[in-house]
Design a protein around this motif. Structure first.
Motif, mmCIF file in Angstrom:
data_model
loop_
_atom_site.group_PDB
_atom_site.id
_atom_site.type_symbol
_atom_site.label_atom_id
_atom_site.label_comp_id
_atom_site.label_asym_id
_atom_site.label_seq_id
_atom_site.Cartn_x
_atom_site.Cartn_y
_atom_site.Cartn_z
ATOM 1 N N PHE A 137 0.845 -1.194 0.000
ATOM 2 C CA PHE A 137 0.000 0.000 0.000
ATOM 3 C C PHE A 137 0.878 1.240 0.000
ATOM 4 C CE2 PHE A 137 0.662 -1.218 4.388
ATOM 5 C CZ PHE A 137 0.944 -0.030 5.048
ATOM 6 N N ALA B 73 -7.786 1.728 9.285
ATOM 7 C CA ALA B 73 -8.115 0.887 8.132
ATOM 8 C C ALA B 73 -9.560 1.136 7.710
ATOM 9 C CB ALA B 73 -7.893 -0.584 8.482
ATOM 10 N N GLY B 74 -9.886 0.744 6.494
ATOM 11 C CA GLY B 74 -11.242 0.923 5.977
ATOM 12 C C GLY B 74 -12.307 0.256 6.814
ATOM 13 N N THR C 4 -4.123 9.723 3.403
ATOM 14 C CA THR C 4 -4.842 8.551 2.905
ATOM 15 C C THR C 4 -3.906 7.353 2.819
ATOM 16 O OG1 THR C 4 -4.361 9.128 0.605
ATOM 17 C CG2 THR C 4 -6.431 9.954 1.529
ATOM 18 N N VAL C 5 -4.526 6.172 2.816
ATOM 19 C CA VAL C 5 -3.817 4.914 2.636
ATOM 20 C C VAL C 5 -4.559 4.157 1.545
ATOM 21 C CG1 VAL C 5 -3.168 2.723 3.713
ATOM 22 C CG2 VAL C 5 -3.113 4.835 5.061
ATOM 23 N N ALA C 6 -3.830 3.704 0.523
ATOM 24 C CA ALA C 6 -4.479 2.978 -0.568
ATOM 25 C C ALA C 6 -3.526 1.954 -1.150
ATOM 26 C CB ALA C 6 -4.926 3.961 -1.661
ATOM 27 N N GLY C 7 -4.080 0.792 -1.455
ATOM 28 C CA GLY C 7 -3.272 -0.234 -2.083
ATOM 29 C C GLY C 7 -3.974 -1.574 -2.084
ATOM 30 N N ASN D 158 -6.373 -0.209 2.837
ATOM 31 C CA ASN D 158 -6.963 1.073 2.471
ATOM 32 C C ASN D 158 -7.479 1.734 3.732
ATOM 33 O OD1 ASN D 158 -7.079 1.245 -0.626
ATOM 34 N ND2 ASN D 158 -7.795 -0.827 -0.189
ATOM 35 N N GLY D 159 -7.456 3.066 3.757
ATOM 36 C CA GLY D 159 -7.959 3.779 4.916
ATOM 37 C C GLY D 159 -7.440 5.193 4.968
#
Length: 153
Positions: A12, A76-77, A41-44, A48-49
């Motif tokens: 991520f 986290a999401g 943001t966190v994405a991968g 994600n979150g």
């Protein structure tokens, strides 16, 4: 007996928003700074979150090398909170730093901005974070610190 070659797998990317750094100072041959973390943001493919607006990065510069020690929180999401302790190194020649400060594009191959994160959480869905070794590759982009996290398989 031959040893296996390490394999890094992208997990991520965190796009970390930061406030203006604060110079703390320390002595004639090094400087200590604190940079507050304000969100992101966190994405991968594996996580994600969001980056929560808590924590920061303490950096110590000696000559042309900066030692980084960041601690902050991710959500986290699914709502789980994850603590991250991310240590690293930044180094680049003076010309590269001047171009970065001027806002110009500098290829990541021209500087060394690497991290070694450790994660903590008791969320079962994210236990893999606590039992995996990671390497981070960072860059500055549009006033954010962007870190791609790779799992060492």
């Amino acid at each position: 007996m031959p040893l296996p070659e390490p394999v890094l797998t992208f997990a991520f990317e965190a796009r970390v928003e930061v406030a203006e750094p604060l110079r703390i100072g320390r002595g004639p041959h090094e400087e200590l700074w604190f940079t507050p973390i304000t969100g992101g943001t966190v994405a991968g493919p594996r996580l994600n979150g969001a980056v929560l607006p808590y924590g920061g990065d303490w950096s110590t510069t000696r000559g042309e090398e900066t030692e980084l020690d960041a601690r902050y929180l991710l959500r986290a999401g699914d709502g789980a909170v994850i603590d991250i302790r991310n240590r690293g190194v930044w180094k680049a020649g003076a010309g590269v730093e001047d171009r970065l400060r001027a806002g110009g594009h500098v290829d990541e191959a021209e500087y060394y901005y690497r991290t070694s994160p450790v994660f903590s959480t008791d969320a079962p869905a994210h236990a893999w974070l606590t039992s995996t070794v990671f390497a981070g590759m960072a860059r500055e982009e549009d006033g954010r610190v962007c870190i791609r996290f790779f799992a060492l398989d």
